[in-house]
Every structure is written in structure tokens, then in C-alpha cells.
Design an enzyme around this catalytic site. Structure first.
Site, PDB file in Angstrom:
ATOM      1  N   GLY A 175      -8.242 -15.797  -0.102  1.00  0.00           N
ATOM      2  CA  GLY A 175      -6.994 -15.709   0.657  1.00  0.00           C
ATOM      3  C   GLY A 175      -6.489 -14.290   0.550  1.00  0.00           C
ATOM      4  N   GLU A 187      -7.532   2.353   2.504  1.00  0.00           N
ATOM      5  CA  GLU A 187      -7.169   2.103   1.102  1.00  0.00           C
ATOM      6  C   GLU A 187      -7.959   0.892   0.572  1.00  0.00           C
ATOM      7  OE1 GLU A 187      -5.398   3.922  -1.083  1.00  0.00           O
ATOM      8  OE2 GLU A 187      -6.320   2.387  -2.317  1.00  0.00           O
ATOM      9  N   VAL A 217       0.833  -1.209   0.000  1.00  0.00           N
ATOM     10  CA  VAL A 217       0.000   0.000   0.000  1.00  0.00           C
ATOM     11  C   VAL A 217       0.863   1.253   0.000  1.00  0.00           C
ATOM     12  CG1 VAL A 217      -1.580   1.319   1.460  1.00  0.00           C
ATOM     13  CG2 VAL A 217      -2.045  -1.069   0.948  1.00  0.00           C
ATOM     14  N   ALA A 270     -16.746 -18.783  -8.159  1.00  0.00           N
ATOM     15  CA  ALA A 270     -16.520 -19.868  -7.197  1.00  0.00           C
ATOM     16  C   ALA A 270     -15.078 -20.352  -7.319  1.00  0.00           C
ATOM     17  CB  ALA A 270     -17.493 -21.002  -7.483  1.00  0.00           C
ATOM     18  N   GLY A 271     -14.504 -20.777  -6.218  1.00  0.00           N
ATOM     19  CA  GLY A 271     -13.109 -21.213  -6.240  1.00  0.00           C
ATOM     20  C   GLY A 271     -12.720 -21.895  -4.949  1.00  0.00           C
ATOM     21  N   ARG A 295      -6.700  -3.061  -5.038  1.00  0.00           N
ATOM     22  CA  ARG A 295      -6.549  -4.516  -5.118  1.00  0.00           C
ATOM     23  C   ARG A 295      -5.177  -4.835  -5.683  1.00  0.00           C
ATOM     24  NH1 ARG A 295     -11.120  -5.209  -9.325  1.00  0.00           N
ATOM     25  NH2 ARG A 295     -10.097  -3.250  -9.849  1.00  0.00           N
ATOM     26  N   CYS A 320      -5.597  -9.402   2.924  1.00  0.00           N
ATOM     27  CA  CYS A 320      -6.632  -8.578   3.570  1.00  0.00           C
ATOM     28  C   CYS A 320      -7.851  -9.358   4.073  1.00  0.00           C
ATOM     29  CB  CYS A 320      -7.090  -7.499   2.600  1.00  0.00           C
ATOM     30  SG  CYS A 320      -5.785  -6.302   2.273  1.00  0.00           S
TER      31      CYS A 320
HETATM   32  P1  NAD Z   1       3.196  -4.773   3.908  1.00  0.00           P
HETATM   33  O1  NAD Z   1       3.530  -5.785   4.938  1.00  0.00           O
HETATM   34  O2  NAD Z   1       3.402  -5.077   2.468  1.00  0.00           O
HETATM   35  O3  NAD Z   1       4.036  -3.424   4.216  1.00  0.00           O
HETATM   36  C1  NAD Z   1       4.195  -2.849   5.466  1.00  0.00           C
HETATM   37  C2  NAD Z   1       5.570  -2.182   5.488  1.00  0.00           C
HETATM   38  O4  NAD Z   1       5.675  -1.363   6.647  1.00  0.00           O
HETATM   39  C3  NAD Z   1       6.734  -3.154   5.556  1.00  0.00           C
HETATM   40  O5  NAD Z   1       7.631  -2.890   4.481  1.00  0.00           O
HETATM   41  C4  NAD Z   1       7.393  -2.855   6.912  1.00  0.00           C
HETATM   42  O6  NAD Z   1       8.803  -3.025   6.893  1.00  0.00           O
HETATM   43  C5  NAD Z   1       7.018  -1.419   7.113  1.00  0.00           C
HETATM   44  N1  NAD Z   1       7.031  -0.934   8.496  1.00  0.00           N
HETATM   45  C6  NAD Z   1       6.550  -1.522   9.605  1.00  0.00           C
HETATM   46  N2  NAD Z   1       6.722  -0.726  10.679  1.00  0.00           N
HETATM   47  C7  NAD Z   1       7.318   0.403  10.228  1.00  0.00           C
HETATM   48  C8  NAD Z   1       7.752   1.602  10.857  1.00  0.00           C
HETATM   49  N3  NAD Z   1       7.601   1.817  12.174  1.00  0.00           N
HETATM   50  N4  NAD Z   1       8.350   2.551  10.097  1.00  0.00           N
HETATM   51  C9  NAD Z   1       8.518   2.360   8.773  1.00  0.00           C
HETATM   52  N5  NAD Z   1       8.133   1.228   8.127  1.00  0.00           N
HETATM   53  C10 NAD Z   1       7.537   0.276   8.839  1.00  0.00           C
HETATM   54  O7  NAD Z   1       1.697  -4.354   4.167  1.00  0.00           O
HETATM   55  P2  NAD Z   1       0.605  -3.877   3.084  1.00  0.00           P
HETATM   56  O8  NAD Z   1       0.067  -5.035   2.345  1.00  0.00           O
HETATM   57  O9  NAD Z   1       1.116  -2.715   2.353  1.00  0.00           O
HETATM   58  O10 NAD Z   1      -0.557  -3.403   4.075  1.00  0.00           O
HETATM   59  C11 NAD Z   1      -0.433  -2.225   4.835  1.00  0.00           C
HETATM   60  C12 NAD Z   1      -1.822  -1.905   5.377  1.00  0.00           C
HETATM   61  O11 NAD Z   1      -2.719  -1.585   4.304  1.00  0.00           O
HETATM   62  C13 NAD Z   1      -2.474  -3.036   6.151  1.00  0.00           C
HETATM   63  O12 NAD Z   1      -3.226  -2.496   7.208  1.00  0.00           O
HETATM   64  C14 NAD Z   1      -3.397  -3.663   5.128  1.00  0.00           C
HETATM   65  O13 NAD Z   1      -4.504  -4.302   5.713  1.00  0.00           O
HETATM   66  C15 NAD Z   1      -3.848  -2.447   4.349  1.00  0.00           C
HETATM   67  N6  NAD Z   1      -4.278  -2.732   2.981  1.00  0.00           N
HETATM   68  C16 NAD Z   1      -3.568  -3.613   2.214  1.00  0.00           C
HETATM   69  C17 NAD Z   1      -3.976  -3.842   0.897  1.00  0.00           C
HETATM   70  C18 NAD Z   1      -3.226  -4.819   0.031  1.00  0.00           C
HETATM   71  O14 NAD Z   1      -3.756  -5.192  -1.006  1.00  0.00           O
HETATM   72  N7  NAD Z   1      -2.027  -5.245   0.393  1.00  0.00           N
HETATM   73  C19 NAD Z   1      -5.087  -3.176   0.366  1.00  0.00           C
HETATM   74  C20 NAD Z   1      -5.762  -2.270   1.168  1.00  0.00           C
HETATM   75  C21 NAD Z   1      -5.346  -2.049   2.485  1.00  0.00           C
END
Ligand code: NAD
Length: 434
Positions: A260, A151, A11, A255-256, A154, A263
Site C-alpha cells: 500500500g 526522490e 517529500v 510476505a504480507g 522511504r 507510492c
Molecule cells: P504530499 O501530498 O504529502 O505533499 C504535497 C504537498 O504539496 C501538499 O502539502 C500540498 O498542499 C502541496 N501543494 C500542492 N500544490 C501546491 C502548489 N501549487 N504550491 C505549493 N504547495 C502545493 O505528497 P508527498 O508524499 O510528499 O509526494 C510528493 C511527490 O513525491 C509525489 O509525486 C510522490 O509520488 C513523490 N514521492 C513520495 C514519496 C513518499 O514516500 N511520500 C517518496 C518518493 C517520491
């Protein structure tokens, strides 16, 4: 506008690159020095179509930078986004807020001048206020407001989702902060993107409600698929017949093997826990969580059944291990349930995934990784299609079958037409179809 993006994961990196494209100056920060070093050298840490070009463009323009220095980037920022992970807390399924709290603490120490602190991570209701409290405690002199801006992108289509979203949700109780966020999202006004302006709690809950609803839709069609198998109906036609109704919509009715990804599993669980704690349980979501867990577990059984009841001593070719196409994300992927269950039952598993093999390697020990679908199928007693990557959609099945030990095809994504595959001498099974 100057933005500090704390957390440069999926994100953070996509949002940072897109905000830079919108014209803001963005510094993406991460604790992981190796990741930051690689990004500086133009190496993208995740597989996401178009992201490498966008990041390169941002870097070239000077509007997108990468650093491990929280303090330096926060000091000059008008808005600080928290985009760190919020995984499931071990044992109880609540969202683990340790990364959010640690980041808020770091940010608090570095604030200079008025700053809006925005949670972009998916966080339980109340987190925005908790962040405000933490910041106030550790830096009582700081001038700041908090906002929630969940956010909805997808993986696999993240850039398009960010640049042309269905809506932007902003939870915020200060006019000044609202103005900063309006300014950041101004490019979207031209596209007439709806902006839902609301309070903190509502914005936080909206994200969970949206994800839980989508997970429910998937789980619903999965149960209808099982019913179709019992009754001799075709789930794809049912889904089409339902989905063409504008009140229902076509999406998330495929269906699948069960949902996973990074999120839905954690967010459904966290919403169920929050609701229980609030004394207002969301029983539909609790049931969805249980059904989906059971479903992922049951998929290996389908492959075993297709192999005559046992896979002991047999080789199974698995096509696709990422939780969906166009990503290398392995978090809670169905393959992580299916493959170990096959191995426990005595199978040797060969597999190929166009992008996720590097991520999957350490998570799936004992798997023999192959270069493509045809190599994977060599000598196999069955092929199981787990992720519907485009390169698996138009396979030359005669060629595939020619090198297999037995022509058995288990299509857990309903990619192929049963008659066509059976016509080539395969025993073919899929989801919710005869
Ligand atoms: P991710 O694990 O890919 O990335 C998180 C990053 O934060 C890591 O690189 C980690 O090293 C870094 N981090 C942790 N603590 C830190 C700090 N104190 N200072 C600086 N960096 C730090 O996670 P993501 O998939 O990007 O998800 C982040 C959030 O967004 C989650 O809450 C998730 O639910 C939400 N989200 C994710 C998606 C998705 O598709 N991945 C979509 C919408 C919302």
C-alpha cells in the site's frame, strides 16, 4: 545555494530539512496556510522519526523557513524543486499532473535571474519537457533550465534515505543546471554516493521502474506465500533462501497483506498506463496491480475464516492501520480494505495504531479507537495484526489472550512464531506458513 521547495508534504519537508542540513538555504512553500503556520511553530505535519529535531535545527540556523509565498521564495532561488503530489487520476490511473502544472505556472511568473526548475515529484515521462513548455509560454523572458531529480526516500526512514542514499538520479540536459545540482548534492560526494547523470526522460522513467520492480518483488513473494500454504512450505525460509543470493537481495521479500502506501499503488498503475499509451505494455506490472488489489480484498476473508467463517456480531481487534510501521500515512493502506470488509460482514472493529489514528479516524468510520494493544483486545473474538510496529512485536500474549472472548490470532505480517502462539492456547494463522 538558495532553494525554494514547492510543496511541503512528505517529500518536500524531508528534502527541505535535509538540504538545509547540507548547508543550503531552503524555503519550503505550501498552499496550505495552516500547515505552514504549524510548521513555523515547530509542529511537524507528519510522523517521521527524527524529523522534528532536524526541522528545529534548520529553523534555528536560519537556513530553513516556511511560507505560503511562492513568488518571494522563487525570486531568490538558484533551484526550485517541485515536490507536490501526483496522485492517480480518477478513472484512468494516469498520474494527475494538475498540481505540478499549477505549481509550474506559479513558479514561471515569479522567476528572476537564472533558475533551475527541478521535478522531485514522481512524474510520467515527458513531464519535465511539459514543465519547460509551460514556463516558456507564461514567461518567455525567463532564464531557466529544467531537471528531473526523482526522490527514492522511504517513509519511516526518510531522513537516513535522503542523507545516505543508494544513489541520486539527475536528468538534465544543460551543463549549467548540472553544476547547480552537483553543488546541492556536494555533501554526498564525500560519502561517494553514486550519481546517475542522465537525460530527463530516463530519470523520470527510472523512478517508475524502480518502484514497479519493488512492488513486483513484494507481489512475487506474496504469491509464493500462497503456494507455500498449499504445499506445506514456509515462506520465510523460502525468502531467506532466495534473498541471501546477492543477485536477488533480502529486501522487499516479506510476505504480507499486499503493498500500500503513497507510492507503489499509484506508480505501478501510472507506469502501466504510460506503457499502454506508448504501445509497449508492461504486462508484468499490469498483473502485479491486479494481484495486489485482489490480495488486499482477500485479507478480510482470512480473518473471517479464522473466526469460523463469519464475523457477524463478533468484535475484531486490529493492531496497526498505517500502511507500514513508523509512519502515519494511510494512503492505500491495506487496513482501508480489510476493516470496511469486516464491518460490512457484521463485525465490530476496535483498533490501535501508535501514530496513524488521527489520520485514520475520518477514513475508517465506526472503528472504536483504543489506547494500546491490550485495551484493543479486550472482549475481542480475534486479533488481527496488520502493521508490524515494534510495540506489537513483543506483546505479552498471555495477558492479551486473558481478556479476549476467544483466543484467535491472525498475523498478517508473520511477526510471531506459530508454535509459541499456539503454545499459549491461541488459534494462530499467518501468511505462507503452517
Ligand atoms: P504530499 O501530498 O504529502 O505533499 C504535497 C504537498 O504539496 C501538499 O502539502 C500540498 O498542499 C502541496 N501543494 C500542492 N500544490 C501546491 C502548489 N501549487 N504550491 C505549493 N504547495 C502545493 O505528497 P508527498 O508524499 O510528499 O509526494 C510528493 C511527490 O513525491 C509525489 O509525486 C510522490 O509520488 C513523490 N514521492 C513520495 C514519496 C513518499 O514516500 N511520500 C517518496 C518518493 C517520491
Amino acid at each position: 545555494m538558495n532553494i525554494a521547495m514547492i510543496g511541503t508534504g512528505y517529500v518536500g519537508l524531508v528534502s527541505g530539512a535535509c538540504f538545509a542540513e547540507f548547508g543550503s538555504t531552503v524555503t519550503c512553500v505550501d498552499l496550505n496556510a495552516n500547515k505552514i503556520e504549524r510548521l513555523r511553530n515547530g509542529e511537524i505535519s507528519i510522523y517521521e522519526p527524527g524529523l522534528d529535531d532536524l526541522v528545529a535545527k534548520g529553523q534555528k540556523s536560519g537556513r530553513l523557513r516556511f511560507t505560503t509565498d511562492v513568488a518571494g521564495s522563487v525570486a531568490v532561488a538558484d533551484a526550485v524543486f517541485l515536490a507536490v503530489g501526483t496522485p492517480s487520476r480518477r478513472g484512468d490511473g494516469h498520474a494527475d499532473l494538475r498540481y505540478v502544472e499549477a505549481a509550474a505556472f506559479e513558479v514561471a511568473k515569479a522567476l528572476t535571474g537564472y533558475t533551475v526548475i527541478v521535478t522531485k515529484s514522481t512524474v510520467p515521462v515527458g513531464t519535465g519537457r511539459r514543465v519547460a513548455e509551460l514556463v516558456r509560454e507564461s514567461n518567455p523572458a525567463a532564464a531557466f533550465d529544467v531537471a528531473s531529480n526523482p526522490e527514492f526516500l522511504r517513509e519511516g526512514s526518510a531522513i537516513g534515505d535522503f542523507m545516505r542514499p543508494d544513489r541520486v538520479v539527475i536528468g538534465c540536459e544543460s551543463d549549467r543546471a548540472r553544476e547547480v545540482l552537483r553543488e546541492l548534492y556536494r555533501p554526498l560526494y564525500l560519502l561517494e554516493t553514486p550519481i546517475v547523470m542522465t537525460d530527463l526522460e530516463t530519470a523520470e522513467l527510472t523512478k517508475y521502474a524502480a518502484n514497479a520492480f519493488l512492488a513486483t518483488k513484494i507481489t512475487f513473494i506474496n504469491e509464493i506465500a500462497d503456494l507455500c500454504e498449499k504445499l506445506g512450505a514456509n515462506v520465510q525460509d523460502v525468502a531467506r533462501g532466495m534473498g541471501l543470493d546477492g543477485r536477488i537481495g533480502k529486501k522487499f521479500l516479506h510476505a504480507g497483506p499486499g503493498y500500500g502506501g503513497s507510492c507503489f499503488p499509484k506508480d505501478t498503475l501510472a507506469l502501466a498506463r504510460t506503457a499502454q499509451d506508448a504501445g509497449s505494455p508492461v504486462r508484468i506490472v499490469e498483473t502485479v496491480v491486479q494481484i495486489n488489489d485482489r490480495r488486499k480484498g482477500a485479507m478480510a476473508g482470512r480473518i473471517m475464516a479464522a473466526c469460523g467463517g463469519s464475523v457477524r456480531g463478533k468484535t475484531i481487534a486490529v493492531l496497526g492501520v498505517a500502511f507500514k510501521p513508523n509512519t502515519d500515512d494511510m494512503r492505500d493502506a491495506p487496513s482501508l480494505s480489510v476493516i470496511p470488509a469486516l464491518q460490512d460482514a457484521g463485525a465490530h472493529v476496535r483498533a490501535h495504531d501508535p501514530a496513524a489514528m488521527r489520520e485514520a479516524g475520518p477514513l475508517l468510520p465506526g472503528v472504536e479507537w483504543c489506547d494500546d494493544a491490550y485495551q484493543t483486545a479486550e472482549g475481542a473474538h480475534a486479533v488481527a495484526l496488520l502493521t508490524e510496529w515494534n510495540e506489537f512485536r513483543g506483546l505479552d500474549l498471555s495477558r492479551l489472550g486473558a481478556s479476549m472472548a476467544a483466543r484467535v490470532f491472525v498475523d498478517l505480517r508473520n511477526v510471531y512464531r506459530p508454535e509459541a502462539v499456539r503454545g499459549l492456547g491461541f488459534e494462530y494463522s499467518s501468511i505462507g506458513r503452517q
